[in-house]
Design an enzyme around this catalytic site. Structure first.
Site, PDB file in Angstrom:
ATOM      1  N   HIS A  21      -3.652  43.498  42.261  1.00  0.00           N
ATOM      2  CA  HIS A  21      -3.399  42.132  41.249  1.00  0.00           C
ATOM      3  C   HIS A  21      -3.904  40.987  40.705  1.00  0.00           C
ATOM      4  O   HIS A  21      -3.102  40.162  41.355  1.00  0.00           O
ATOM      5  CB  HIS A  21      -2.231  42.762  40.684  1.00  0.00           C
ATOM      6  CG  HIS A  21      -1.451  42.284  39.680  1.00  0.00           C
ATOM      7  ND1 HIS A  21      -0.280  42.635  39.398  1.00  0.00           N
ATOM      8  CD2 HIS A  21      -2.392  41.558  38.650  1.00  0.00           C
ATOM      9  CE1 HIS A  21      -0.184  41.908  37.738  1.00  0.00           C
ATOM     10  NE2 HIS A  21      -1.054  41.747  37.167  1.00  0.00           N
ATOM     11  N   HIS A  23      -6.835  38.926  38.340  1.00  0.00           N
ATOM     12  CA  HIS A  23      -7.503  38.808  37.356  1.00  0.00           C
ATOM     13  C   HIS A  23      -8.744  37.825  36.869  1.00  0.00           C
ATOM     14  O   HIS A  23      -8.423  36.787  37.479  1.00  0.00           O
ATOM     15  CB  HIS A  23      -6.443  38.085  35.875  1.00  0.00           C
ATOM     16  CG  HIS A  23      -5.965  39.542  35.111  1.00  0.00           C
ATOM     17  ND1 HIS A  23      -6.070  40.484  34.407  1.00  0.00           N
ATOM     18  CD2 HIS A  23      -4.314  39.236  36.091  1.00  0.00           C
ATOM     19  CE1 HIS A  23      -5.031  40.754  34.091  1.00  0.00           C
ATOM     20  NE2 HIS A  23      -3.736  40.746  35.979  1.00  0.00           N
ATOM     21  N   ASP A  25     -10.509  36.059  35.117  1.00  0.00           N
ATOM     22  CA  ASP A  25     -10.377  35.166  33.867  1.00  0.00           C
ATOM     23  C   ASP A  25      -9.433  34.120  34.177  1.00  0.00           C
ATOM     24  O   ASP A  25      -8.560  32.780  33.247  1.00  0.00           O
ATOM     25  CB  ASP A  25     -10.423  35.430  32.190  1.00  0.00           C
ATOM     26  CG  ASP A  25      -9.017  36.650  32.291  1.00  0.00           C
ATOM     27  OD1 ASP A  25      -8.804  36.888  33.324  1.00  0.00           O
ATOM     28  OD2 ASP A  25      -8.844  36.799  30.800  1.00  0.00           O
ATOM     29  N   GLY A 178      -1.824  42.311  28.868  1.00  0.00           N
ATOM     30  CA  GLY A 178      -0.939  41.424  27.222  1.00  0.00           C
ATOM     31  C   GLY A 178       0.495  41.340  27.200  1.00  0.00           C
ATOM     32  O   GLY A 178       0.734  41.663  27.910  1.00  0.00           O
ATOM     33  N   HIS A 206       0.169  47.108  33.265  1.00  0.00           N
ATOM     34  CA  HIS A 206       1.581  46.474  33.244  1.00  0.00           C
ATOM     35  C   HIS A 206       2.069  46.350  33.111  1.00  0.00           C
ATOM     36  O   HIS A 206       2.077  46.921  31.211  1.00  0.00           O
ATOM     37  CB  HIS A 206       0.214  44.493  32.503  1.00  0.00           C
ATOM     38  CG  HIS A 206      -0.323  44.360  32.989  1.00  0.00           C
ATOM     39  ND1 HIS A 206      -1.874  44.491  33.936  1.00  0.00           N
ATOM     40  CD2 HIS A 206      -0.315  42.702  33.805  1.00  0.00           C
ATOM     41  CE1 HIS A 206      -2.281  44.080  34.736  1.00  0.00           C
ATOM     42  NE2 HIS A 206      -1.508  42.168  34.646  1.00  0.00           N
ATOM     43  N   GLU A 209       7.067  43.120  33.140  1.00  0.00           N
ATOM     44  CA  GLU A 209       7.296  41.733  33.699  1.00  0.00           C
ATOM     45  C   GLU A 209       8.205  41.052  33.295  1.00  0.00           C
ATOM     46  O   GLU A 209       9.149  40.324  33.967  1.00  0.00           O
ATOM     47  CB  GLU A 209       5.420  41.088  32.913  1.00  0.00           C
ATOM     48  CG  GLU A 209       5.388  39.227  33.627  1.00  0.00           C
ATOM     49  CD  GLU A 209       4.038  39.390  33.563  1.00  0.00           C
ATOM     50  OE1 GLU A 209       3.474  40.250  32.857  1.00  0.00           O
ATOM     51  OE2 GLU A 209       4.092  37.552  33.885  1.00  0.00           O
ATOM     52  N   ASP A 287      -1.985  37.218  41.539  1.00  0.00           N
ATOM     53  CA  ASP A 287      -2.144  37.659  39.757  1.00  0.00           C
ATOM     54  C   ASP A 287      -3.477  36.665  38.940  1.00  0.00           C
ATOM     55  O   ASP A 287      -4.048  37.565  38.944  1.00  0.00           O
ATOM     56  CB  ASP A 287      -1.158  37.319  39.074  1.00  0.00           C
ATOM     57  CG  ASP A 287      -0.878  37.709  37.713  1.00  0.00           C
ATOM     58  OD1 ASP A 287      -1.434  39.079  37.565  1.00  0.00           O
ATOM     59  OD2 ASP A 287       0.615  37.614  37.072  1.00  0.00           O
TER      60      ASP A 287
END
Ligand SMILES: [Zn+2]
Length: 357
Positions: A21, A23, A25, A178, A206, A209, A287
């Site tokens: 997991h 990302h 960016d 998102g 996702h 959360e 993350d």
């Protein structure tokens, strides 16, 4: 840091790791962001410290909306092939330096078409860089294309189709991410998941959360995922926990990121340990290495020091990450064999090890 905490950290640094997991960016090196901003004429801080302060989110407490703002500058900097290539390459190098031996890179191709790239060109750029860097660094890298909750369902079908077209280039997963509070219903994107599944991609989403009563995870299970990104809110409903176990769905958890988003008050209160001990398949992840300002070894050390996981439990999560990875069976077998070979002779990693013994 105490003597024993330092010993645990050294051990975890040396341990081969897998991260599911993560990302793209959320992992820019601040110095790279400085250079990209100046060469591309993007308004951004012009000092290292200024850039660091913008890229790294506040430690706590925040909100998911606030945490998502941290992605705005990275996205603005990642709109051409060269930038995507460099950032992907550096992420693989940074993870290799932390002894991550298998990694899945997630990113949303639709966020990188603001300056004329097509979805296919975006995926090509990341795939080419990941493949080259993986070969040089002896890391196995696969890619997961992310659809966005806020995007039009038809655009997400196009993302899924483009991802499937790049299966031979290492795209093995499909995800949805998102702002969960504003766009709570993942089932709007059912068609995109159908395309991805039919094209042979591993399905993750996702969800959960925000710590609720488990309903967000229950809803996401209707997409028939093999894994859920986060999903910590499952702790709120024993029936959801049973469902995760029965279906063999893995939760890819990120304690530090959850503290930053304000969904749990501290690492010590994160449900990861409770979920693991109740038999749910869980993995430990950062993350976003830059936004959360943490390496995977440091995240695992926090789980050891603050959450009370034993080294054996962290190792169990690591082997489970390989079991749940979106990778071909031959590669999975090779990774498991090399990880197990590393662990042989270390009593703390033998199941059932107890300090009393
Ligand atoms: Zn995530």
């Amino acid at each position: 840091m105490s003597h024993s905490a330092r010993a645990a950290f050294r051990f975890l640094q040396a341990m081969p790791k897998a991260e599911l997991h993560l990302h793209l960016d959320g992992c820019l090196r601040p110095v790279t962001a400085l250079e990209l901003a100046s060469t591309r004429g993007i308004a951004a801080p012009t000092s290292y410290q200024g850039m660091f302060d913008v890229l790294v989110a506040a430690a706590h407490p925040g909100s998911q909306a606030e945490l998502l703002k941290s992605f705005e500058l990275p996205i603005a900097l990642m709109q051409d092939v060269e930038a995507l290539h460099r950032i992907t390459t550096e992420l693989v190098e940074d993870k290799a330096a932390d002894r991550v031996r298998y990694m899945e890179i997630k990113w949303a191709p639709a966020l990188h078409v603001q300056r004329g790239l097509t979805l296919d060109e975006v995926i090509d750029a990341v795939a080419a860089a990941a493949h080259a860097a993986a070969g040089r660094s002896s890391v196995v890298v696969t890619l997961t294309a992310v659809a966005l909750r806020s995007d039009d369902p038809e655009l997400n079908v196009s993302v899924a189709e483009a991802a499937v077209r790049h299966r031979h280039r290492g795209v093995t997963g499909f995800d949805l991410a998102g702002f969960e509070e504003a766009f709570p219903d993942p089932l709007l994107h059912f068609a995109a998941f159908d395309v991805a599944r039919a094209g042979g991609l591993g399905i993750t989403v996702h969800a959960g959360e925000l710590l609720d009563n488990g309903s967000l995870v229950r809803r996401a299970l209707e997409l028939h995922p093999r894994r859920i990104a986060h999903g910590a809110s499952a702790i709120g409903d024993p029936a959801v926990i049973e469902e995760l176990i029965a279906r063999g769905v893995t939760l890819d958890l990120c304690p530090t990121s959850n503290v930053q988003a304000g969904t749990v008050a501290s690492i010590a209160e994160h449900p990861l340990a409770a979920l693991l001990r109740r038999g749910v398949g869980v993995t430990i992840n950062t993350d976003d290495t830059t936004i959360s300002n943490i390496t995977l070894s440091e995240e695992m050390a926090s789980c050891h020091d603050e959450l009370g996981l034993t080294l054996g439990e962290i190792w169990e999560c690591t082997l489970h990450a390989l079991d749940a990875a979106f990778v071909d069976e031959e590669t999975r077998g090779e990774l498991l064999e090399s990880f197990r070979a590393w662990a042989s002779g270390i009593p703390e990693l033998v199941p059932g090890y107890s300090t009393a013994g």
